[in-house]
Scaffold this motif. Sequence first.
Motif, mmCIF file in Angstrom:
data_model
loop_
_atom_site.group_PDB
_atom_site.id
_atom_site.type_symbol
_atom_site.label_atom_id
_atom_site.label_comp_id
_atom_site.label_asym_id
_atom_site.label_seq_id
_atom_site.Cartn_x
_atom_site.Cartn_y
_atom_site.Cartn_z
ATOM 1 N N ASP A 278 1.936 7.114 1.283
ATOM 2 C CA ASP A 278 1.167 8.337 1.495
ATOM 3 C C ASP A 278 -0.306 8.066 1.829
ATOM 4 N N GLN A 279 -0.741 6.812 1.748
ATOM 5 C CA GLN A 279 -2.118 6.451 2.127
ATOM 6 C C GLN A 279 -2.221 5.866 3.537
ATOM 7 N N ARG B 222 -4.112 7.635 6.436
ATOM 8 C CA ARG B 222 -5.567 7.670 6.202
ATOM 9 C C ARG B 222 -6.201 6.312 6.501
ATOM 10 N N TRP B 223 -5.556 5.235 6.040
ATOM 11 C CA TRP B 223 -6.079 3.897 6.333
ATOM 12 C C TRP B 223 -6.110 3.653 7.839
ATOM 13 N N GLN C 165 -8.842 -1.672 -0.813
ATOM 14 C CA GLN C 165 -8.257 -0.947 -1.942
ATOM 15 C C GLN C 165 -9.225 -0.910 -3.126
ATOM 16 N N VAL D 64 0.862 -1.184 0.000
ATOM 17 C CA VAL D 64 0.000 0.000 0.000
ATOM 18 C C VAL D 64 0.898 1.234 0.000
ATOM 19 N N LEU E 171 -11.793 1.701 -2.360
ATOM 20 C CA LEU E 171 -11.187 3.011 -2.601
ATOM 21 C C LEU E 171 -11.122 3.309 -4.098
ATOM 22 N N ARG E 172 -10.701 2.334 -4.871
ATOM 23 C CA ARG E 172 -10.578 2.527 -6.316
ATOM 24 C C ARG E 172 -11.933 2.858 -6.954
ATOM 25 N N TRP F 236 -12.373 7.685 -0.971
ATOM 26 C CA TRP F 236 -12.316 7.677 0.496
ATOM 27 C C TRP F 236 -13.685 7.893 1.135
ATOM 28 N N TRP G 42 -15.113 8.901 7.149
ATOM 29 C CA TRP G 42 -14.097 9.642 6.406
ATOM 30 C C TRP G 42 -13.931 11.063 6.919
#
Length: 141
Positions: free
Chosen positions: A39-40, A43-44, A113, A36, A116-117, A121, A127
């Motif tokens: 930079d994510q 947030r996760w 993921q 992963v 998210l895709r 978010w 969120w």
Amino acid sequence: MKAFAFLLFAVALAAPAFGEVLNRCSLAREMSRLGVPRDQLARWACIAEHESSYRTDVVGPTNYNGSNDYGLFQINDYYWCQPADGRFSYNQCHIDCNGLLTNNIEPIVRCAQEVLRMQGWSAWSTWHYCDGYVPSIDDCF
């Protein structure tokens, strides 16, 4: 005393396995290991904190439409996983919902993921807690 010890042993064998409770850093390190993007990760971690308190075994209460949310990221069974009771699901992650309750977080992460895709978010109702400043995960590595 021996009878009490035997009873404790028997209860321990019969007790169901409980899910793992992660923390911000253990989750970030494991997700990083799974590829992963760094930079994510914060947030996760924020989403997992607010959705499940970092617990892998959480099944949320029934939603207004009869669906439930599963696991670390509270992934919904109407769209993303197949519930055990055979209710209709789009099952976009091609996984049984119980597969989102495991201590092996790889299938959970892969499904999250995909969410998210496809939805971004904001697919997670929590969120708004994670859309601004979130604590850095740099101290985890």
